[in-house]
Design a protein around this motif. Structure first.
Motif, PDB file in Angstrom:
ATOM      1  N   LEU A 122      -9.025   0.574  -6.503  1.00  0.00           N
ATOM      2  CA  LEU A 122      -7.960  -0.401  -6.274  1.00  0.00           C
ATOM      3  C   LEU A 122      -6.889   0.323  -5.482  1.00  0.00           C
ATOM      4  N   TYR A 123      -6.498  -0.248  -4.342  1.00  0.00           N
ATOM      5  CA  TYR A 123      -5.513   0.360  -3.448  1.00  0.00           C
ATOM      6  C   TYR A 123      -4.366  -0.621  -3.286  1.00  0.00           C
ATOM      7  N   GLU A 124      -3.190  -0.221  -3.743  1.00  0.00           N
ATOM      8  CA  GLU A 124      -2.041  -1.128  -3.736  1.00  0.00           C
ATOM      9  C   GLU A 124      -1.478  -1.264  -2.325  1.00  0.00           C
ATOM     10  N   ARG A 125      -1.422  -2.523  -1.858  1.00  0.00           N
ATOM     11  CA  ARG A 125      -0.875  -2.784  -0.522  1.00  0.00           C
ATOM     12  C   ARG A 125       0.627  -2.620  -0.535  1.00  0.00           C
ATOM     13  N   LEU A 126       1.148  -2.156   0.576  1.00  0.00           N
ATOM     14  CA  LEU A 126       2.595  -2.097   0.720  1.00  0.00           C
ATOM     15  C   LEU A 126       3.122  -3.505   0.929  1.00  0.00           C
ATOM     16  N   THR A 127       4.199  -3.829   0.284  1.00  0.00           N
ATOM     17  CA  THR A 127       4.846  -5.130   0.497  1.00  0.00           C
ATOM     18  C   THR A 127       6.052  -4.912   1.396  1.00  0.00           C
ATOM     19  N   ALA A 128       6.642  -5.981   1.876  1.00  0.00           N
ATOM     20  CA  ALA A 128       7.808  -5.890   2.755  1.00  0.00           C
ATOM     21  C   ALA A 128       8.940  -5.161   2.046  1.00  0.00           C
ATOM     22  N   GLN A 129       9.060  -5.344   0.708  1.00  0.00           N
ATOM     23  CA  GLN A 129      10.126  -4.701  -0.040  1.00  0.00           C
ATOM     24  C   GLN A 129       9.915  -3.197  -0.140  1.00  0.00           C
ATOM     25  N   SER A 130       8.639  -2.746  -0.256  1.00  0.00           N
ATOM     26  CA  SER A 130       8.384  -1.318  -0.454  1.00  0.00           C
ATOM     27  C   SER A 130       8.117  -0.584   0.850  1.00  0.00           C
ATOM     28  N   ALA A 131       8.010  -1.305   1.987  1.00  0.00           N
ATOM     29  CA  ALA A 131       7.715  -0.670   3.267  1.00  0.00           C
ATOM     30  C   ALA A 131       8.948  -0.023   3.859  1.00  0.00           C
TER      31      ALA A 131
END
Length: 131
Positions: A122-131
């Motif tokens: 499982l690889y957590e995608r970056l979200t706009a908030q965490s980018a």
């Protein structure tokens, strides 16, 4: 090349693997057929932009699946909430490794195994908030 169309997996126990990928991982069934001439089931699962094909064959030989064995190393799935997915899998009896951080991307990930020991990630995608 445009994209990945499907990933094919030969299962030692078709019913167990179908339940795992459909019910625990949540991939919906697109179609399922029995091929009498091969004594084989085939189940196509919707994995977003690609499909997972599960196959049964009589007495398939085992394959080494340690992450460092030659060949396919593992299959990775994007997730938005890694902690939530790990908790959901744990509640279903799936053991996940401790969450790690990719030293190059800073993204979090973990590994677990399917019923035949195939390494999955499982690889957590970056979200706009965490980018």
């Amino acid at each position: 090349m445009l994209s990945i169309h499907h990933i094919a997996i030969i299962c030692s126990d078709y019913e167990r693997s179908r339940a795992f990928y459909r019910d625990i991982l949540g991939f919906p069934v697109i179609r399922e057929v029995y091929r009498a001439e091969r004594d084989s089931w085939k189940c196509d699962l919707d994995a977003g932009k690609a499909q997972i094909e599960l196959f049964s064959f009589p007495a398939p030989p085992p394959r080494p699946s340690r992450p460092e064995a030659q060949g396919l190393r593992h299959l990775a799935f994007n997730v938005d909430d890694l902690d939530g997915e790990v908790a959901r899998l744990s509640a279903a009896g799936v053991v996940c490794e401790p969450i790690r951080v990719d030293e190059y991307t800073g993204q979090r990930f973990t590994f677990f195994a399917d019923p035949d020991g195939l390494p999955l990630e499982l690889y957590e995608r970056l979200t706009a908030q965490s980018a």
